[in-house]
Design an enzyme around this catalytic site. Structure first.
Site, mmCIF file in Angstrom:
data_model
loop_
_atom_site.group_PDB
_atom_site.id
_atom_site.type_symbol
_atom_site.label_atom_id
_atom_site.label_comp_id
_atom_site.label_asym_id
_atom_site.label_seq_id
_atom_site.Cartn_x
_atom_site.Cartn_y
_atom_site.Cartn_z
ATOM 1 N N GLY A 33 0.821 -1.217 0.000
ATOM 2 C CA GLY A 33 0.000 0.000 0.000
ATOM 3 C C GLY A 33 0.847 1.256 0.000
ATOM 4 O O GLY A 33 2.038 1.221 -0.266
ATOM 5 N N LEU A 92 0.444 3.700 -2.222
ATOM 6 C CA LEU A 92 0.816 3.455 -3.619
ATOM 7 C C LEU A 92 1.413 4.689 -4.297
ATOM 8 O O LEU A 92 1.053 5.819 -3.988
ATOM 9 C CB LEU A 92 -0.423 2.981 -4.384
ATOM 10 C CG LEU A 92 -1.104 1.741 -3.807
ATOM 11 C CD1 LEU A 92 -2.375 1.413 -4.602
ATOM 12 C CD2 LEU A 92 -0.165 0.542 -3.813
ATOM 13 N N HIS A 145 4.186 1.361 -8.196
ATOM 14 C CA HIS A 145 3.151 0.327 -8.049
ATOM 15 C C HIS A 145 2.203 0.343 -9.262
ATOM 16 O O HIS A 145 1.822 -0.712 -9.781
ATOM 17 C CB HIS A 145 2.303 0.593 -6.800
ATOM 18 C CG HIS A 145 3.047 0.513 -5.500
ATOM 19 N ND1 HIS A 145 3.218 1.602 -4.688
ATOM 20 C CD2 HIS A 145 3.652 -0.528 -4.877
ATOM 21 C CE1 HIS A 145 3.885 1.236 -3.591
ATOM 22 N NE2 HIS A 145 4.178 -0.047 -3.686
ATOM 23 N N GLN A 165 7.417 -9.654 7.595
ATOM 24 C CA GLN A 165 8.619 -9.255 6.862
ATOM 25 C C GLN A 165 9.329 -8.064 7.519
ATOM 26 O O GLN A 165 10.343 -7.592 7.008
ATOM 27 C CB GLN A 165 8.301 -8.971 5.400
ATOM 28 C CG GLN A 165 7.528 -7.704 5.114
ATOM 29 C CD GLN A 165 7.087 -7.642 3.659
ATOM 30 O OE1 GLN A 165 6.259 -8.419 3.196
ATOM 31 N NE2 GLN A 165 7.664 -6.717 2.913
ATOM 32 N N GLY A 198 8.148 -5.820 -8.925
ATOM 33 C CA GLY A 198 9.015 -4.764 -9.449
ATOM 34 C C GLY A 198 10.490 -5.117 -9.327
ATOM 35 O O GLY A 198 10.911 -5.766 -8.368
ATOM 36 N N GLN A 248 14.267 -9.634 -3.915
ATOM 37 C CA GLN A 248 12.927 -10.206 -3.670
ATOM 38 C C GLN A 248 12.377 -10.874 -4.940
ATOM 39 O O GLN A 248 11.828 -11.972 -4.892
ATOM 40 C CB GLN A 248 11.995 -9.089 -3.213
ATOM 41 C CG GLN A 248 10.521 -9.430 -3.231
ATOM 42 C CD GLN A 248 9.688 -8.281 -2.692
ATOM 43 O OE1 GLN A 248 9.731 -7.973 -1.514
ATOM 44 N NE2 GLN A 248 8.917 -7.628 -3.548
ATOM 45 N N MET A 301 11.350 5.448 -6.884
ATOM 46 C CA MET A 301 10.143 5.696 -6.074
ATOM 47 C C MET A 301 10.000 4.617 -5.016
ATOM 48 O O MET A 301 10.241 3.439 -5.278
ATOM 49 C CB MET A 301 8.915 5.715 -6.964
ATOM 50 C CG MET A 301 8.890 6.940 -7.820
ATOM 51 S SD MET A 301 7.299 7.165 -8.595
ATOM 52 C CE MET A 301 7.648 8.623 -9.548
ATOM 53 N N SER A 326 7.712 3.935 -1.032
ATOM 54 C CA SER A 326 6.846 4.481 0.024
ATOM 55 C C SER A 326 7.692 5.072 1.139
ATOM 56 O O SER A 326 7.289 6.002 1.822
ATOM 57 C CB SER A 326 5.945 3.386 0.585
ATOM 58 O OG SER A 326 5.295 2.711 -0.467
ATOM 59 N N ARG A 327 8.894 4.526 1.346
ATOM 60 C CA ARG A 327 9.751 4.994 2.439
ATOM 61 C C ARG A 327 10.403 6.348 2.149
ATOM 62 O O ARG A 327 10.961 6.955 3.053
ATOM 63 C CB ARG A 327 10.828 3.951 2.767
ATOM 64 C CG ARG A 327 10.253 2.714 3.440
ATOM 65 C CD ARG A 327 11.342 1.823 4.018
ATOM 66 N NE ARG A 327 10.800 0.804 4.871
ATOM 67 C CZ ARG A 327 10.557 -0.464 4.504
ATOM 68 N NH1 ARG A 327 10.829 -0.859 3.281
ATOM 69 N NH2 ARG A 327 10.049 -1.325 5.357
HETATM 70 P P1 AMP Z 1 5.924 -2.591 -1.823
HETATM 71 O O1 AMP Z 1 4.570 -2.008 -1.605
HETATM 72 O O2 AMP Z 1 7.044 -1.652 -1.529
HETATM 73 O O3 AMP Z 1 6.084 -3.963 -1.218
HETATM 74 O O4 AMP Z 1 6.020 -2.849 -3.387
HETATM 75 C C1 AMP Z 1 5.099 -3.643 -4.065
HETATM 76 C C2 AMP Z 1 5.628 -3.979 -5.423
HETATM 77 O O5 AMP Z 1 5.893 -2.783 -6.143
HETATM 78 C C3 AMP Z 1 6.950 -4.757 -5.362
HETATM 79 O O6 AMP Z 1 6.938 -5.760 -6.372
HETATM 80 C C4 AMP Z 1 7.973 -3.677 -5.645
HETATM 81 O O7 AMP Z 1 9.157 -4.168 -6.242
HETATM 82 C C5 AMP Z 1 7.217 -2.800 -6.618
HETATM 83 N N1 AMP Z 1 7.779 -1.435 -6.623
HETATM 84 C C6 AMP Z 1 7.957 -0.620 -5.557
HETATM 85 N N2 AMP Z 1 8.542 0.530 -5.939
HETATM 86 C C7 AMP Z 1 8.744 0.442 -7.277
HETATM 87 C C8 AMP Z 1 9.336 1.303 -8.257
HETATM 88 N N3 AMP Z 1 9.837 2.495 -7.955
HETATM 89 N N4 AMP Z 1 9.362 0.873 -9.544
HETATM 90 C C9 AMP Z 1 8.873 -0.350 -9.874
HETATM 91 N N5 AMP Z 1 8.309 -1.204 -9.008
HETATM 92 C C10 AMP Z 1 8.246 -0.814 -7.725
#
Ligand code: AMP
Length: 284
Positions: A31, A33, A37, A61, A147, A153, A184, A186-187
């Site tokens: 989330g 987003l 995402h 995690q 991603g 991962q 990009m 979320s952190r």
């Molecule tokens: P997260 O919510 O951070 O667990 O990310 C969910 C999915 O989005 C994971 O497969 C991440 O690798 C992908 N993701 C997060 N940030 C990016 C980004 N800047 N570009 C591409 N994919 C991303």
């Protein structure tokens, strides 16, 4: 778009879709987003008839002392973004249903989970693979999209799916960056304005490494030294690791070959950022 919060309801929805021969695509997320995402959602849309996006801040995690509690959550905004992307289902399971108090079972991809991010975050990838397999079993998609942003991962999830003969195709999608190169995440919202400026140093140092390789420097130790010089030239960063690896096996390399991957983690103030990039050497 439907919002589904119960595992049983998600299963029923998936069963019906499958009975209609729909190809289901799943995008698992924590989330909060952003465009990264949404690029995965678009990729899923291209190859599926129906798209499910899961939003679940997965407690297993996060290690002790990590940011599980403060991890940003903005469900209303997330749902609006998914609605705009014409997503079919936002699956938002509860912590209680995903991990009842007597929960016991974990799945781990042993070797790949130990190095790099795994060494500073013990148990992190075990939590990731456990929640991913749970989501795959609940949603039963044909395709799931991850991603390249979280490169280790991605490799681990692909290996789990292969090793356990899970009949689901794992697709990957490139890193989406801000204009100045910061990946990009979320952190990124934890960064204050000065840290935000310095946070481009991950991308800058990887680009410099590619420039040096283009000029003929292929020794990984020498390249790492140059990257660390760039990073330590800024005010806030602390390097956790920089590694040059084979893209499929994550094995360290000593010399840059035709195509390798740089993986890195850097702390900017109190925020831990990860990034990675393909690095191309000379064709022999
Ligand atoms: P997260 O919510 O951070 O667990 O990310 C969910 C999915 O989005 C994971 O497969 C991440 O690798 C992908 N993701 C997060 N940030 C990016 C980004 N800047 N570009 C591409 N994919 C991303």
């Amino acid at each position: 778009m439907r919002t589904i919060r119960e595992i049983k309801k998600q299963r029923e929805w998936s069963k019906e879709e499958r009975a209609n021969n729909s190809i289901i695509g799943l995008v698992p997320t924590l989330g909060f987003l952003h465009k990264g995402h949404l690029s995965l959602v678009r990729k899923a849309r291209e190859v599926s008839d129906s798209v499910v996006v899961s939003i679940f801040v997965n407690p297993t995690q996060f290690g002790p002392g990590e940011d599980y509690k403060e991890y940003p959550r903005e469900e209303v905004r997330d749902l609006q973004l998914l609605e705009n992307e014409e997503v079919d289902v936002a699956f938002i399971p509860s912590r209680e249903e995903m991990y009842p108090e007597d929960y016991e079972t974990y799945v781990a991809v042993e070797k790949f989970s130990k190095n790099y991010c795994g060494s500073s975050r013990p148990g992190h990838f075990r939590g990731v693979t456990t929640v991913v397999i749970k989501l795959l079993l609940i949603v039963q998609p044909d395709i799931a999209v991850f991603g390249e942003k979280d490169y280790q991962q991605l490799v681990i999830v692909k290996r789990m799916v292969r090793d356990l003969n899970i009949p689901i195709q794992i697709l990957s999608s490139p890193i989406v960056r801000e204009r100045d190169g910061l990946a990009m995440s979320s952190r990124n919202r934890y960064l204050n304005p000065e840290e935000r400026k310095n946070a481009t140093v991950l991308y800058d140092s990887m680009k410099e490494a590619q420039q040096l390789v283009n000029k003929g420097m292929t020794d990984v130790d020498a390249l790492k030294k140059e990257m660390i010089k760039i990073i330590e030239g800024r005010k806030h960063p602390r390097v956790e690791y920089i590694e040059f690896v084979e893209p499929e096996t994550l094995k360290r390399v000593k010399k840059v070959g035709v195509s390798n991957r740089i993986l890195m983690a850097v702390h900017i103030g109190r925020t831990r950022l990860i990034d990675n990039m393909e690095i191309r050497g000379q064709v022999e």
